[in-house]
Design an enzyme around this catalytic site. Structure first.
Site, mmCIF file in Angstrom:
data_model
loop_
_atom_site.group_PDB
_atom_site.id
_atom_site.type_symbol
_atom_site.label_atom_id
_atom_site.label_comp_id
_atom_site.label_asym_id
_atom_site.label_seq_id
_atom_site.Cartn_x
_atom_site.Cartn_y
_atom_site.Cartn_z
ATOM 1 N N HIS A 132 0.849 -1.189 0.000
ATOM 2 C CA HIS A 132 0.000 0.000 0.000
ATOM 3 C C HIS A 132 0.883 1.237 0.000
ATOM 4 O O HIS A 132 2.088 1.166 0.274
ATOM 5 C CB HIS A 132 -0.902 0.015 1.245
ATOM 6 C CG HIS A 132 -0.135 -0.133 2.526
ATOM 7 N ND1 HIS A 132 0.175 -1.370 3.051
ATOM 8 C CD2 HIS A 132 0.434 0.779 3.352
ATOM 9 C CE1 HIS A 132 0.884 -1.216 4.155
ATOM 10 N NE2 HIS A 132 1.064 0.076 4.359
ATOM 11 N N ARG A 210 13.552 -5.195 4.140
ATOM 12 C CA ARG A 210 12.563 -5.857 4.987
ATOM 13 C C ARG A 210 11.213 -5.684 4.312
ATOM 14 O O ARG A 210 10.822 -4.568 3.942
ATOM 15 C CB ARG A 210 12.569 -5.236 6.384
ATOM 16 C CG ARG A 210 11.537 -5.835 7.350
ATOM 17 C CD ARG A 210 10.322 -4.941 7.459
ATOM 18 N NE ARG A 210 9.407 -5.320 8.541
ATOM 19 C CZ ARG A 210 8.230 -4.745 8.777
ATOM 20 N NH1 ARG A 210 7.816 -3.742 8.005
ATOM 21 N NH2 ARG A 210 7.477 -5.141 9.752
ATOM 22 N N ASP A 212 7.355 -5.430 4.243
ATOM 23 C CA ASP A 212 6.235 -5.121 5.122
ATOM 24 C C ASP A 212 4.987 -5.868 4.664
ATOM 25 O O ASP A 212 4.670 -5.904 3.471
ATOM 26 C CB ASP A 212 5.972 -3.606 5.109
ATOM 27 C CG ASP A 212 4.872 -3.196 6.059
ATOM 28 O OD1 ASP A 212 5.022 -3.425 7.269
ATOM 29 O OD2 ASP A 212 3.847 -2.661 5.584
ATOM 30 N N GLU A 241 8.364 -9.774 6.979
ATOM 31 C CA GLU A 241 7.572 -9.710 8.203
ATOM 32 C C GLU A 241 6.642 -10.923 8.245
ATOM 33 O O GLU A 241 5.914 -11.183 7.298
ATOM 34 C CB GLU A 241 6.739 -8.427 8.239
ATOM 35 C CG GLU A 241 5.854 -8.330 9.469
ATOM 36 C CD GLU A 241 4.915 -7.130 9.443
ATOM 37 O OE1 GLU A 241 4.287 -6.862 10.487
ATOM 38 O OE2 GLU A 241 4.804 -6.475 8.381
ATOM 39 N N HIS A 307 8.712 -1.989 16.742
ATOM 40 C CA HIS A 307 7.772 -0.868 16.707
ATOM 41 C C HIS A 307 6.323 -1.336 16.733
ATOM 42 O O HIS A 307 5.409 -0.514 16.870
ATOM 43 C CB HIS A 307 8.022 -0.022 15.455
ATOM 44 C CG HIS A 307 7.761 -0.740 14.178
ATOM 45 N ND1 HIS A 307 8.500 -1.830 13.779
ATOM 46 C CD2 HIS A 307 6.842 -0.535 13.197
ATOM 47 C CE1 HIS A 307 8.050 -2.268 12.618
ATOM 48 N NE2 HIS A 307 7.046 -1.504 12.242
ATOM 49 N N ASP A 308 6.106 -2.641 16.620
ATOM 50 C CA ASP A 308 4.750 -3.199 16.610
ATOM 51 C C ASP A 308 4.425 -3.981 17.876
ATOM 52 O O ASP A 308 3.430 -4.714 17.909
ATOM 53 C CB ASP A 308 4.580 -4.120 15.394
ATOM 54 C CG ASP A 308 4.470 -3.354 14.090
ATOM 55 O OD1 ASP A 308 3.918 -2.236 14.105
ATOM 56 O OD2 ASP A 308 4.919 -3.865 13.054
ATOM 57 N N ASP A 352 2.138 0.425 20.259
ATOM 58 C CA ASP A 352 1.946 1.663 19.517
ATOM 59 C C ASP A 352 0.783 2.479 20.098
ATOM 60 O O ASP A 352 -0.314 1.957 20.242
ATOM 61 C CB ASP A 352 1.667 1.292 18.050
ATOM 62 C CG ASP A 352 1.382 2.480 17.179
ATOM 63 O OD1 ASP A 352 1.840 3.586 17.515
ATOM 64 O OD2 ASP A 352 0.701 2.298 16.153
ATOM 65 N N ARG A 356 7.008 3.788 20.822
ATOM 66 C CA ARG A 356 7.725 4.620 19.853
ATOM 67 C C ARG A 356 8.143 5.950 20.458
ATOM 68 O O ARG A 356 8.130 6.992 19.806
ATOM 69 C CB ARG A 356 6.853 4.833 18.611
ATOM 70 C CG ARG A 356 6.427 3.517 17.956
ATOM 71 C CD ARG A 356 5.487 3.718 16.783
ATOM 72 N NE ARG A 356 5.094 2.423 16.203
ATOM 73 C CZ ARG A 356 4.333 2.273 15.124
ATOM 74 N NH1 ARG A 356 3.873 3.360 14.485
ATOM 75 N NH2 ARG A 356 4.015 1.071 14.669
#
Length: 476
Positions: A132, A210, A212, A241, A307-308, A352, A356
């Site tokens: 996306h 990487r 996504d 991922e 970050h997730d 999140d 972060r």
């Protein structure tokens, strides 16, 4: 090359440098502000609470200025979350894949960063967000404005006109987010755009990608993506991922490795949640090893936080001792360990946006015990062939003690013993090594780090005492 690698064929071989890699993940807006002249107008003071919308002015110059910190920690590879022109602080909504986000710097700042990293022996992996883009991307804006007459109308999956985002988007998105229109990767023009992105940044010197949410895109595209990247250099790394089933990506035609969230679940289930006993952890790690093809094992990106996810120390409810046990297991496992920025100094935060937050650069606020432990683990790994290139087996000693054996044959062995229990554990080395023990029973073990002592070298019946709630690394 091992027999398993030779039999797997050339497509399944993974970059050799991954055996020796320690990764460090950076979320650029929150790492360091090195160039205040490019701060956004609404920049927030460093250290305030993160939200999904605010900016703190972290940039590429800031990362470059702190490469010494990353190098001193023992990391030799950096994974950056997205850095291309976008509207949000996370930048998973790219507007232009060929431009650095203006809040992070420009192409020259990127080149300076890559050059400076490479001078220190640090490789750079970027985030390929190709499922996306952002709704500010020029191709999507053209569809909104020109509808069926747009030359890009089939670059996306629009159901009707006019294009509307609310109350429900009438176009395909990523997970229902209206500002993340999904690319139509079945369109050859979109595929061509995506591989041009891959080529462009490899030409600028990056060392890998990487992927996504790759599971949202057809596998035929990823095969072409891999062919494109690997034609540019066999040493370029591709990591997908993946949260559940890594093996579908590891047949040699898609990715070199995956983000090893399954390993994370197992380790934290033992050190943080207590839902797994030592036997269950050992069995789970052995099963996971067997699921991963041999050539891909060194290429797995092993992590405890990102970050997730919530921060590692938060998952351990602030218990630094328990977090240290988890990190010992991370550095013991076959594959490349990855640290998420700030975890090495004791940052906390739920998922999140709390995970972060801004990196604290005041050393007085750091947890130096944790920082020193991680630096030591990275040093011992760098100095020990077995921890980087040895095979792996895992053994339980009672409900609270697990031992990871890394065996590199003539190049040496390493034992990582983790005892979460309230009492010291006595580990019989012969039981752990099994048949391997008889090869060189008299070769002594050295405690490289942690709370452990050894006994019985003279008789050959060696035992290791690992203190309560502690871990140790031994080598020979």
């Amino acid at each position: 090359m091992t027999d398993a690698e030779a039999s797997a064929g050339p497509a399944a071989r993974t970059p050799d440098w991954l055996n020796d890699a320690v990764f460090y993940q950076v979320f650029p807006d929150r790492y360091a502000n090195g160039d205040r002249s490019i701060d956004p107008p609404d920049v927030q003071p460093w250290g305030q609470a993160p939200t999904r919308d605010n900016f703190f002015g972290g940039d590429l110059a800031g990362i470059t200025q702190h490469l010494d910190h990353i190098e001193a920690l023992g990391a030799n590879a950096i994974y950056l979350t997205p850095i291309f022109e976008a509207d949000t602080n996370h930048r998973y909504d790219a507007k232009d894949y060929f431009a650095i986000d203006h809040r992070l710097g420009d192409l020259e700042a990127f080149r300076t960063f890559v050059r400076s990293a490479h001078e220190r022996g640090i490789r750079v992996v970027l985030d390929a967000v190709l499922n996306h883009c952002g709704d500010g991307h020029s191709a999507f804006r053209d569809v909104v404005e020109n509808e069926a007459a747009s030359p890009y109308v089939n670059w996306f999956m629009v159901e009707d006109f006019p294009v509307t985002a609310a109350p429900v988007p009438n176009y395909r998105t990523c997970s229902g987010c209206h500002y993340l229109p999904k690319w139509n990767v079945y369109n050859p023009e979109v595929r061509d755009h995506h591989v041009r992105v891959a080529r462009h940044w490899v030409a600028e010197g990056i060392d890998g990608w990487r992927l996504d949410v790759p599971y949202f895109i057809n596998r035929s595209f990823w095969r072409r993506f891999r062919e494109t990247v690997k034609d540019l250099g066999e040493d370029l790394y591709i990591v997908a991922e993946e949260w559940r089933d890594p093996e579908e990506w590891l047949g040699g035609d898609l990715a070199d490795g995956t983000m090893n969230y399954t390993l994370r679940d197992l380790v934290l289930g033992f050190t943080a949640d207590g839902r797994l006993g030592a036997g269950e952890l050992a069995h789970g790690l052995d099963v996971l090893r067997d699921r991963i093809p041999a050539p891909a094992r060194p290429a797995m990106l092993n992590l405890l936080g990102s970050h997730d996810t919530e921060r590692v120390l938060t998952r351990h409810t602030g218990d630094v001792g328990a977090a240290k046990l988890a990190y010992a297991l991370l550095f013991a496992a076959q594959g490349a360990p990855m640290l998420y920025y700030g975890d090495e100094v004791g940052m906390t935060g739920d998922n999140d946006p709390d995970c972060r937050g801004t990196m604290p650069w005041d050393r007085a606020t750091w947890d130096h015990d944790l920082h020193d432990w991680l630096t030591t683990l990275a040093t011992v790994r760098r100095e020990t062939v077995a921890l980087r290139r040895g095979g792996q087996s895992v053994h339980a000693d009672g409900p609270d003690t697990v031992v990871v054996l890394r065996d590199a044959g003539a190049a040496g062995q390493a034992l990582v013993a983790v005892n979460r229990g309230p009492r010291a554990a006595m580990i019989n080395v012969r039981d752990v090594l099994g048949a391997a023990w008889s090869a060189e029973p008299d070769r002594p073990w050295s405690v490289r780090c942690g709370s452990a002592t050894t006994d019985g070298h003279e008789s050959g019946d060696v035992t290791i005492r690992v203190e309560a709630r502690s871990a140790a690394v031994l080598t020979r």
